[in-house]
Design an enzyme around this catalytic site. Structure first.
Site, PDB file in Angstrom:
ATOM      1  CG  HIS A 194      -1.718   1.197   1.437  1.00 15.50           C
ATOM      2  ND1 HIS A 194      -3.195   1.164   1.188  1.00 15.50           N
ATOM      3  CD2 HIS A 194      -1.463   2.499   1.807  1.00 15.50           C
ATOM      4  CE1 HIS A 194      -3.499   2.471   1.206  1.00 15.50           C
ATOM      5  NE2 HIS A 194      -2.679   3.265   2.030  1.00 15.50           N
ATOM      6  CD  GLU A 195       1.541   3.694   3.571  1.00 17.37           C
ATOM      7  OE1 GLU A 195       1.990   4.736   2.879  1.00 17.37           O
ATOM      8  OE2 GLU A 195       0.559   3.323   4.373  1.00 17.37           O
TER       9      GLU A 195
ATOM     10  CG  HIS B  75       0.254   6.057  -0.705  1.00 21.13           C
ATOM     11  ND1 HIS B  75      -0.985   6.400  -1.352  1.00 21.13           N
ATOM     12  CD2 HIS B  75      -0.168   5.309   0.387  1.00 21.13           C
ATOM     13  CE1 HIS B  75      -1.885   6.377  -0.522  1.00 21.13           C
ATOM     14  NE2 HIS B  75      -1.571   5.641   0.527  1.00 21.13           N
TER      15      HIS B  75
END
Length: 191
Positions: free
Chosen positions: A18-19, A22
């Protein structure tokens, strides 16, 4: 107990993805500082802080299996090329959770529910969540300042509502059920 550790391991891995999403979109959008900060890796230590990344997510996992977002990449929004890139950076994490939800729905039901709850949480248009981050570049400056001032309270208020107000909890889990059902996993099976 082994199921708990398997779910915990998969959750940490999914937080990293997820990170990473980003950071990868931020890098493509112009913030090259994410590379120097080590965010373009799958090393969980680059994204974690003890309270927000370990203690609270494990407590929420034990309490009911909510996929609490537990890490952060720090994006220098001034370096992004446009408001569209800024919004895309915020949406990249939930998009990764949706991909993981679909993948996990083929393999395991419980981690899929965690991914579905992470998608619902992350897409909320509240300060502290990616849904708000996606809208942030388009909000008037005064509104951003007002919402940003109360960002820490918004997340706390949401979790209190989730645990103390049954209609809010039903709405949240109803959305999670819709996502898991769309991915082909009935929520009852996962529970």
């Amino acid at each position: 107990m082994s199921t708990f550790f398997l779910v915990l391991f998969l959750w940490i891995f999914s937080v990293c993805l997820h990170e990473f999403a980003h950071a990868a979109v931020a890098y493509r959008g112009g913030d090259i500082t994410v590379k120097d900060k080590g965010y373009l890796s799958m090393n969980p230590l680059k994204y974690l802080d003890p309270m927000g990344s370990i203690i609270l997510p494990v407590v929420f996992l034990i309490m009911g299996g909510i996929g609490l977002p537990g890490a952060a990449v720090y994006i220098d929004r001034r370096l992004l090329r446009s408001a569209h890139w800024d919004s895309a950076v915020s949406l990249a994490g939930p998009a990764m959770n949706i991909l993981l939800l679909l993948l996990l729905s083929l393999l395991l039901s419980l981690p899929a529910v965690l991914q579905a709850s992470a998608v619902v949480l992350n897409l909320l248009p509240l300060p502290g969540f990616d849904g708000y981050g996606a809208l942030w570049p388009y909000l008037p400056r005064e509104i951003r300042a007002l919402f940003d001032r109360y960002a820490n309270y918004a997340m706390l208020a949401l979790f209190l509502l989730l645990f103390l107000v049954p209609p809010v909890a039903r709405a949240f889990w109803g959305l999670v059920a819709l996502l898991t059902h769309a991915a082909g996993i009935p929520l009852g099976l996962a529970q």
